[in-house]
Design a protein around this motif. Sequence first.
Motif, PDB file in Angstrom:
ATOM      1  N   TYR A 111     -40.401  25.773   4.371  1.00  0.00           N
ATOM      2  CA  TYR A 111     -41.755  25.979   3.857  1.00  0.00           C
ATOM      3  C   TYR A 111     -42.286  27.343   4.308  1.00  0.00           C
ATOM      4  N   ALA A 112     -42.078  27.666   5.565  1.00  0.00           N
ATOM      5  CA  ALA A 112     -42.574  28.939   6.101  1.00  0.00           C
ATOM      6  C   ALA A 112     -41.960  30.125   5.370  1.00  0.00           C
ATOM      7  N   ASP A 156     -41.256  30.410   2.328  1.00  0.00           N
ATOM      8  CA  ASP A 156     -41.841  30.579   1.001  1.00  0.00           C
ATOM      9  C   ASP A 156     -43.359  30.670   1.021  1.00  0.00           C
ATOM     10  N   SER A 157     -43.953  30.844   2.185  1.00  0.00           N
ATOM     11  CA  SER A 157     -45.412  30.845   2.270  1.00  0.00           C
ATOM     12  C   SER A 157     -45.906  32.009   3.126  1.00  0.00           C
ATOM     13  N   GLU A 158     -47.205  31.991   3.370  1.00  0.00           N
ATOM     14  CA  GLU A 158     -47.805  33.054   4.188  1.00  0.00           C
ATOM     15  C   GLU A 158     -47.408  32.953   5.651  1.00  0.00           C
ATOM     16  N   SER A 191     -44.387  33.066   6.831  1.00  0.00           N
ATOM     17  CA  SER A 191     -43.086  33.687   7.087  1.00  0.00           C
ATOM     18  C   SER A 191     -43.153  34.720   8.212  1.00  0.00           C
ATOM     19  N   LEU A 245     -49.163  25.785  11.260  1.00  0.00           N
ATOM     20  CA  LEU A 245     -47.960  25.323  10.576  1.00  0.00           C
ATOM     21  C   LEU A 245     -47.427  24.001  11.114  1.00  0.00           C
TER      22      LEU A 245
END
Length: 90
Positions: free
Chosen positions: A43-44, A46-48, A50, A74
């Motif tokens: 998830y991280a 593909d999201s802000e 990362s 997170l």
Amino acid sequence: MCTRKNIPRRVTFESPPKSGMQEQQQFQQQQTFPFKLYNMLEYACDSEFSSCISWTADGSEFIIHDKDVMMDNLAPMFFNQTKFRSFAYL
């Protein structure tokens, strides 16, 4: 930067079964720490988030870049209660 995409995934995740007590119990058993951690890392990527946690270049380990953001924003999305030392290798 998330390089994990180039490495074949060995684990697949499904949505929980809608019926069948035995099937639901099996699904819950699969939601152990390693599975939740994998989901969080994917998830991280593909999201802000990362910038706070990512896979290493070879995909065999992960790096926590910003402990505070990870633990405050997170981790609660994937874990009910967690201490940072659960993620740290000492």
